[in-house]
Design an enzyme around this catalytic site. Structure first.
Site, PDB file in Angstrom:
ATOM      1  N   CYS A 197      -4.803  -9.890   3.481  1.00 39.78           N
ATOM      2  CA  CYS A 197      -5.865  -8.965   3.891  1.00 39.78           C
ATOM      3  C   CYS A 197      -7.161  -9.655   4.296  1.00 39.78           C
ATOM      4  CB  CYS A 197      -6.155  -7.986   2.764  1.00 39.78           C
ATOM      5  SG  CYS A 197      -4.721  -7.016   2.344  1.00 39.78           S
ATOM      6  N   GLU A 215      -3.280  -6.806  -4.591  1.00 38.18           N
ATOM      7  CA  GLU A 215      -1.900  -7.193  -4.903  1.00 38.18           C
ATOM      8  C   GLU A 215      -1.846  -7.680  -6.347  1.00 38.18           C
ATOM      9  OE1 GLU A 215       0.074  -9.778  -2.157  1.00 38.18           O
ATOM     10  OE2 GLU A 215      -0.674  -8.609  -0.465  1.00 38.18           O
ATOM     11  N   THR A 219      -5.491  -0.564   7.089  1.00 32.49           N
ATOM     12  CA  THR A 219      -6.822  -0.999   7.526  1.00 32.49           C
ATOM     13  C   THR A 219      -6.805  -1.090   9.045  1.00 32.49           C
ATOM     14  OG1 THR A 219      -7.048  -2.234   5.482  1.00 32.49           O
ATOM     15  CG2 THR A 219      -8.541  -2.828   7.279  1.00 32.49           C
ATOM     16  N   LYS A 252     -14.076   0.232   4.611  1.00 28.88           N
ATOM     17  CA  LYS A 252     -13.028  -0.681   4.136  1.00 28.88           C
ATOM     18  C   LYS A 252     -13.305  -2.110   4.614  1.00 28.88           C
ATOM     19  CE  LYS A 252      -9.396  -2.746   2.882  1.00 28.88           C
ATOM     20  NZ  LYS A 252      -8.067  -2.502   2.481  1.00 28.88           N
ATOM     21  N   VAL A 257       0.829  -1.203   0.000  1.00 26.62           N
ATOM     22  CA  VAL A 257       0.000   0.000   0.000  1.00 26.62           C
ATOM     23  C   VAL A 257       0.868   1.259   0.000  1.00 26.62           C
ATOM     24  CG1 VAL A 257      -1.699   1.318   1.350  1.00 26.62           C
ATOM     25  CG2 VAL A 257      -1.946  -1.160   1.112  1.00 26.62           C
ATOM     26  N   LEU A 288      -6.553  -1.262  -2.887  1.00 28.65           N
ATOM     27  CA  LEU A 288      -5.820  -1.886  -4.004  1.00 28.65           C
ATOM     28  C   LEU A 288      -5.670  -3.395  -3.831  1.00 28.65           C
ATOM     29  CD1 LEU A 288      -2.657  -2.651  -3.125  1.00 28.65           C
ATOM     30  CD2 LEU A 288      -2.390  -0.205  -3.306  1.00 28.65           C
ATOM     31  N   LYS A 346      -2.878 -16.105  -4.692  1.00 29.97           N
ATOM     32  CA  LYS A 346      -3.670 -15.921  -5.910  1.00 29.97           C
ATOM     33  C   LYS A 346      -2.680 -15.760  -7.053  1.00 29.97           C
ATOM     34  CE  LYS A 346      -3.994 -10.887  -5.833  1.00 29.97           C
ATOM     35  NZ  LYS A 346      -4.851  -9.731  -5.973  1.00 29.97           N
ATOM     36  N   GLU A 362      -7.380   2.122   1.901  1.00 30.98           N
ATOM     37  CA  GLU A 362      -6.887   1.766   0.562  1.00 30.98           C
ATOM     38  C   GLU A 362      -7.609   0.495   0.091  1.00 30.98           C
ATOM     39  OE1 GLU A 362      -4.646   2.921  -1.775  1.00 30.98           O
ATOM     40  OE2 GLU A 362      -5.578   1.171  -2.697  1.00 30.98           O
ATOM     41  N   PHE A 386     -15.558 -12.109  -8.824  1.00 33.76           N
ATOM     42  CA  PHE A 386     -15.542 -12.802  -7.526  1.00 33.76           C
ATOM     43  C   PHE A 386     -16.561 -13.921  -7.457  1.00 33.76           C
ATOM     44  CE2 PHE A 386     -12.723 -11.254  -4.152  1.00 33.76           C
ATOM     45  CZ  PHE A 386     -11.927 -10.475  -4.973  1.00 33.76           C
TER      46      PHE A 386
HETATM   47  C1  UGA Z   1      -8.161  -7.716  -1.408  1.00 30.77           C
HETATM   48  C2  UGA Z   1      -9.268  -6.817  -1.994  1.00 30.77           C
HETATM   49  O1  UGA Z   1      -9.694  -7.351  -3.259  1.00 30.77           O
HETATM   50  C3  UGA Z   1      -8.754  -5.384  -2.187  1.00 30.77           C
HETATM   51  O2  UGA Z   1      -9.817  -4.558  -2.653  1.00 30.77           O
HETATM   52  C4  UGA Z   1      -8.271  -4.858  -0.833  1.00 30.77           C
HETATM   53  O3  UGA Z   1      -7.730  -3.544  -0.935  1.00 30.77           O
HETATM   54  C5  UGA Z   1      -7.155  -5.771  -0.318  1.00 30.77           C
HETATM   55  O4  UGA Z   1      -7.688  -7.122  -0.174  1.00 30.77           O
HETATM   56  C6  UGA Z   1      -6.737  -5.224   1.021  1.00 30.77           C
HETATM   57  O5  UGA Z   1      -7.557  -5.211   1.952  1.00 30.77           O
HETATM   58  O6  UGA Z   1      -5.640  -4.673   1.118  1.00 30.77           O
HETATM   59  P1  UGA Z   1      -6.018  -8.965  -2.419  1.00 30.77           P
HETATM   60  O7  UGA Z   1      -5.705  -9.396  -1.022  1.00 30.77           O
HETATM   61  O8  UGA Z   1      -4.924  -8.466  -3.283  1.00 30.77           O
HETATM   62  O9  UGA Z   1      -7.115  -7.780  -2.367  1.00 30.77           O
HETATM   63  O10 UGA Z   1      -6.699 -10.221  -3.109  1.00 30.77           O
HETATM   64  P2  UGA Z   1      -7.939 -10.523  -4.073  1.00 30.77           P
HETATM   65  O11 UGA Z   1      -7.585 -10.317  -5.486  1.00 30.77           O
HETATM   66  O12 UGA Z   1      -9.144  -9.840  -3.591  1.00 30.77           O
HETATM   67  O13 UGA Z   1      -8.093 -12.113  -3.814  1.00 30.77           O
HETATM   68  C7  UGA Z   1      -8.297 -12.607  -2.491  1.00 30.77           C
HETATM   69  C8  UGA Z   1      -8.513 -14.101  -2.481  1.00 30.77           C
HETATM   70  O14 UGA Z   1      -9.765 -14.440  -3.060  1.00 30.77           O
HETATM   71  C9  UGA Z   1      -7.460 -14.918  -3.214  1.00 30.77           C
HETATM   72  O15 UGA Z   1      -7.097 -16.027  -2.419  1.00 30.77           O
HETATM   73  C10 UGA Z   1      -8.173 -15.355  -4.487  1.00 30.77           C
HETATM   74  O16 UGA Z   1      -7.676 -16.558  -5.007  1.00 30.77           O
HETATM   75  C11 UGA Z   1      -9.603 -15.508  -3.987  1.00 30.77           C
HETATM   76  N1  UGA Z   1     -10.610 -15.389  -5.061  1.00 30.77           N
HETATM   77  C12 UGA Z   1     -10.818 -14.212  -5.703  1.00 30.77           C
HETATM   78  C13 UGA Z   1     -11.371 -16.502  -5.399  1.00 30.77           C
HETATM   79  O17 UGA Z   1     -11.225 -17.603  -4.812  1.00 30.77           O
HETATM   80  N2  UGA Z   1     -12.313 -16.398  -6.397  1.00 30.77           N
HETATM   81  C14 UGA Z   1     -12.533 -15.234  -7.054  1.00 30.77           C
HETATM   82  O18 UGA Z   1     -13.425 -15.195  -7.937  1.00 30.77           O
HETATM   83  C15 UGA Z   1     -11.766 -14.115  -6.707  1.00 30.77           C
END
Ligand code: UGA
Length: 445
Positions: A272, A152, A124, A216, A18, A150, A332, A148, A261
């Site tokens: 997160c 990763e 957060t 958030k 972040v 965003l 991910k 925030e 999602f």
């Molecule tokens: C998440 C949020 O999407 C961001 O908006 C937020 O800012 C961030 O946390 C945070 O709080 O800092 P991130 O941790 O980068 O972002 O990960 P995501 O892309 O959201 O994925 C999270 C998990 O969900 C992963 O394990 C991914 O594999 C899983 N996922 C996502 C699924 O199993 N299915 C989906 O359709 C999408």
């Protein structure tokens, strides 16, 4: 309180995802930025323009002669700044609360080394944290909650083209906050790599500090609930012989639900979601409210991984010296981050079972767990060699494109457990693989 007119000189505390993404994005939009991190090795790397995160666009920005400097010295970082943005880690304590010790030391350093200015909390943090700092350690400062959002792997893109900027504070801080982010809000941002910006402006939501902080948590809690829900529907679909891929297409076509999602899997993770879900559950409980849906989403996520393990045990029962080719360790696709990764949790379970795990991840070449039954190898084919089963645990596109016939030829067994719903079951079967996992095809009559 009268503040000096240096609004566009910014100190950023914390050079993690972040902090660094925010700092580089602000510098790209012309702000003068000083980044403070207590990790001197990281500061040294940043000064050499080395990307410590492996995020797209970071190297390019570091090499762009931007008005940004890096330091481990708070006095240097805060000298003459109009804003200090705090983006330090808030990990989980044993009791499930957010550990605010890094935030407390950042606040102490600000009060000690900075003249009065505006402080935005980007980390957060539990609801009420910014209010508390504003009346204690940061009494001499104007405190704004500025969470925030965003992701990763998309840190720079999401910082330069966010789908919203949320901030909470006193009415006199609103225009200063807008001014800080003006180029991003107006999407007047020079193109970067393959990214171009505009024409639509970015929405700006201004509110009180507590609402910004809770917004958030609410966003992340909603997203994990959506994911746990889709995982439950996938489990029900599998039990009833229905096809979850067709079902999620139908769900996603309703604009009230939306198509993102909705990919089922072995569970959600990362630095997160698990932490924020537990923290919101803990603060809600402390305020006397039982957040039933969120608690169920967290429990479902744990159960989802166990369900995958149960199926694997059943499929592999009776085989001696079980060897697994694990595809994926990152939480991910698109990141090397494997903190709180469902793939790593699955690897742990498999190792505890006494299975030998050979893991391949395009972005993870080492981690702590290795040694005790887990080896990291350099290619999918290496992982598949002599394996009884291939288990897909991270949704990397290269796994979806893998040559299934060569993988099958390298294996001892024929089981492909698709934990991320990225393989076409028919293609797997025609390559001689036994397709199992979260998204089995519909059962024909
Ligand atoms: C998440 C949020 O999407 C961001 O908006 C937020 O800012 C961030 O946390 C945070 O709080 O800092 P991130 O941790 O980068 O972002 O990960 P995501 O892309 O959201 O994925 C999270 C998990 O969900 C992963 O394990 C991914 O594999 C899983 N996922 C996502 C699924 O199993 N299915 C989906 O359709 C999408």
């Amino acid at each position: 309180m009268v503040l000096p007119d240096v609004g566009l000189t910014v100190g950023v505390v914390g050079a993690g995802y972040v902090g660094l993404a925010t700092a580089l994005s602000l510098a790209w939009t012309g702000r003068t930025v000083r980044v403070l991190d207590r990790d001197e090795a990281r500061i040294a790397r940043l000064r050499r323009s080395e990307d410590p995160l492996g995020e797209p666009h970071v190297s390019e920005l570091l090499g762009s002669s931007l008005p940004i400097t890096f330091t481990a010295d708070p006095a240097e970082a805060f000298d003459g700044v109009g804003w200090i943005l705090v983006a330090v880690g808030t990990p989980t304590t044993v009791a499930g609360h957010a550990d605010l010790s890094q935030l407390e030391s950042a606040a102490a350093a600000i009060s000690r080394y900075s003249q009065p200015c505006r402080v935005a909390i980007r980390s957060t943090v539990p609801v009420g944290t910014a209010d508390r700092l504003a009346s204690t350690t940061l009494r001499a400062f104007r405190v704004v909650a500025n969470p925030e959002f965003l992701r990763e792997g998309m840190a720079i893109e999401d910082s330069l083209r966010p789908n919203r900027i949320v901030a909470g504070g006193g009415p006199e801080d609103r225009s200063a906050m807008r001014e800080l982010y003006a180029p991003i809000l107006e999407q007047q941002v020079a193109s970067l790599g393959g990214l171009s910006f505009g024409p639509d402006p970015c929405p700006f939501y201004w509110m009180d500090r507590r609402s910004a902080e809770l917004a958030k948590y609410a966003s992340n809690a909603f997203l994990v609930t959506k994911l746990s829900f889709v995982n439950e529907i996938a489990n029900v679909a599998a039990s009833l012989g229905a096809d979850i891929r067709a079902i999620t297409e139908v769900l996603g076509s309703d604009p009230r639900i939306g198509p993102s999602f909705l990919r089922p899997g072995i569970g959600w993770g990362g630095s997160c979601f698990p932490k924020d879900a537990r923290a919101l559950d803990a603060v809600a409980a402390e305020s006397g409210y039982q957040f039933l849906i969120l608690r169920a989403a967290i429990e479902q996520n744990n159960a989802q991984l166990q369900r995958a393990m149960r199926e694997l045990r059943a499929e592999l029962a009776g085989r001696p010296g079980i060897r697994i080719g694990l595809f994926g360790l990152a939480f991910k696709a698109g990141t090397s981050d494997h903190r709180d990764s469902p793939a790593v949790a699955l690897a742990r379970e498999m190792v505890a079972e006494g299975w030998l795990v050979r893991a391949y991840d395009p972005a993870v070449s080492s981690m702590q767990l290795t040694g005790a039954g887990l080896t990291i190898v350099g290619s999918p084919l290496d992982a598949a060699r002599d394996a009884d089963a291939i288990v897909i645990a991270t949704e990397w596109p290269e796994f979806a494109r893998a040559d299934l016939a060569s993988l099958r030829a390298a294996m001892k067994g024929d089981l492909l457990f698709d934990g991320r719903c990225i393989i076409d079951p028919a293609a797997a079967e025609s390559a001689g693989l036994r397709y199992r996992g979260i998204c089995p095809p519909a059962t024909a009559d």
